[in-house]
Enzyme design. Structure first.
Site, PDB file in Angstrom:
ATOM      1  N   CYS A  21     -21.332 -23.775  -2.554  1.00 48.46           N
ATOM      2  CA  CYS A  21     -20.109 -23.831  -3.365  1.00 48.46           C
ATOM      3  C   CYS A  21     -19.581 -22.426  -3.669  1.00 48.46           C
ATOM      4  O   CYS A  21     -18.367 -22.225  -3.782  1.00 48.46           O
ATOM      5  CB  CYS A  21     -20.344 -24.603  -4.654  1.00 48.46           C
ATOM      6  SG  CYS A  21     -21.677 -23.962  -5.690  1.00 48.46           S
ATOM      7  N   HIS A 314     -22.577 -24.251 -10.686  1.00 49.94           N
ATOM      8  CA  HIS A 314     -21.661 -24.694  -9.633  1.00 49.94           C
ATOM      9  C   HIS A 314     -20.374 -23.873  -9.675  1.00 49.94           C
ATOM     10  O   HIS A 314     -19.887 -23.512 -10.746  1.00 49.94           O
ATOM     11  CB  HIS A 314     -21.341 -26.181  -9.832  1.00 49.94           C
ATOM     12  CG  HIS A 314     -20.473 -26.771  -8.766  1.00 49.94           C
ATOM     13  ND1 HIS A 314     -20.856 -26.830  -7.441  1.00 49.94           N
ATOM     14  CD2 HIS A 314     -19.234 -27.325  -8.831  1.00 49.94           C
ATOM     15  CE1 HIS A 314     -19.899 -27.408  -6.735  1.00 49.94           C
ATOM     16  NE2 HIS A 314     -18.895 -27.714  -7.549  1.00 49.94           N
TER      17      HIS A 314
END
Length: 405
Positions: A21, A314
């Site tokens: 990510c 994330h």
């Protein structure tokens, strides 16, 4: 990859390839850098390809990035799996050749450096000594520093993505001072203190940067006056600003972990109120201001982090589409949705990407400055340690040669 029609041209989701990510966040933002994407899509990058640069990847990173952009803007996919690009980057920088979570800023620097070295117009880098600027007129020191930089680094990344700091370091023991001009690609700004939990204005953070900081034990400076490493006072000022300006909010702090006797980078979630439409840095710049391309910027991308440490959590991205300047999109790996720039002002905003609102100013204005002063940016040859002298940089139609001095 999944074939389909994307919600807008160039707005394609990116598959998570295993904690990738951080990579996807940066790729989505750099994809919307107009001058860079056009440079690759139009094939202009091939004219600058440097296959022999030992600091590059033999052209693999630049070629993979060109192929990636071609797929992204083909309008054939709604989701892409950038496996080839990730593999090439992992081979170029082994620290990313794994499935671990990484810092998006570190990846951004690495990718831009890989593109730069693969497209470096300087085919043979000469030996260049660093310039100690104390005692020199500021303009002379800045121009000479940039000229020395161009002798080893000359690419589209240098043209539009790098600027100059003025760094003033003072020894707390003997008072010895050092002034240097340093090239930067990212401006790391400290978090100013929040008052009553309110959002911190970005300008307060920039002012804190220029006020100076006391270096800690992990970042000591060697003082040539008292011949020892000291916790010096360091003051930073912006001399020039590039067409694409990246601001890194210093959210992660090193903290000792008693459990494993290691060090972790914990996160500060304070909200920084950054401008979207207009960021005016005229008062923050020490160098000359180009009236045709002033240091006034608008936001086009934010790399966002959710989590408590730099190597966990994330990353997502909020980006303004370069084809439709008013529409912002939220990229969460393979998921793409609409968003607004105001929604990016959170405690997770980590990297802020700005572009110059009016005109372009190559080398952060240093090209125009050197022209006005009659300074040849590629002049004053220097000799390297092997006794070779740089003759001229590569251009689109010719190659640099080296002759023995």
């Amino acid at each position: 990859s999944i074939r389909g029609v994307p919600p807008a041209s160039g707005c394609v989701g990116l598959q998570n390839l295993g904690n990738s990510c951080f990579m996807n966040s940066i790729l989505q933002i750099l994809n919307q850098v107009d001058f860079l994407t056009k440079f690759f899509i139009n094939g202009d990058w091939k004219d600058d390809l440097n296959m022999t640069n030992p600091l590059g990847s033999g052209g693999l990173v630049a070629s993979a990035y060109a192929s990636f952009l071609s797929d992204l803007w083909s309008s054939k996919y709604c989701v892409l799996a950038p496996r080839t690009l990730r593999k090439c980057i992992g081979a170029f920088a082994p620290q990313f050749n794994n499935l671990h979570q990484h810092d998006s800023q570190e990846f951004c620097n690495l990718l831009m450096d890989g593109i730069h070295e693969d497209l470096n117009r300087v085919l043979k880098k000469p030996y260049v000594e660093n310039l100690e600027a104390k005692g020199l007129p500021e303009m002379e020191a800045a121009v000479e520093t940039w000229r020395k930089h161009l002798m080893r680094h000359d690419s589209i990344i240098v043209d539009h993505c790098q600027g100059l700091y003025r760094s003033h370091v003072t020894c707390p023991k003997c008072g010895h001072e050092s002034v240097t001009y340093d090239v930067y690609s990212t401006v790391t700004i400290p978090l100013a203190s929040s008052k009553g939990g309110k959002p911190v204005p970005l300008m307060d953070c920039l002012e804190r940067l220029t006020m100076g900081e006391q270096l800690d034990e992990d970042n000591t400076w060697y003082c040539s006056g008292c011949k020892t490493h000291v916790c010096a006072l360091k003051m930073i000022a912006l001399w020039s600003c590039p067409d694409m300006l990246i601001l890194q909010i210093k959210r992660f702090k090193y903290k000792h972990c008693n459990a494993n006797k290691g060090v972790v980078r914990t996160k500060v979630n304070d909200i920084v109120a950054f401008p979207v439409e207009t960021l005016d840095l005229s008062d923050q710049m020490l160098g000359p201001v180009d009236e045709d391309a002033p240091p006034i910027y608008e936001l086009f991308g934010v790399s966002e982090h959710v989590g408590e440490t730099a190597n966990s959590g994330h990353y997502t991205a909020s980006v303004r589409n370069k084809e439709n300047h008013r529409q912002w999109y939220k990229f969460n790996d393979s998921h793409v949705g609409y968003t607004t720039p105001d929604a990016t002002v959170t405690g997770g905003a980590y990297l802020l990407f700005y572009q110059r609102k009016k005109g372009r100013s190559r080398w952060g204005g240093m090209e125009k400055t050197m022209n006005n002063l009659g300074v040849n940016p590629h002049g004053a040859n220097e000799t390297d340690v092997d006794g070779f002298t740089q003759v001229k940089p590569k251009n689109r139609k010719s190659k640099m040669v080296r002759k023995e001095s």
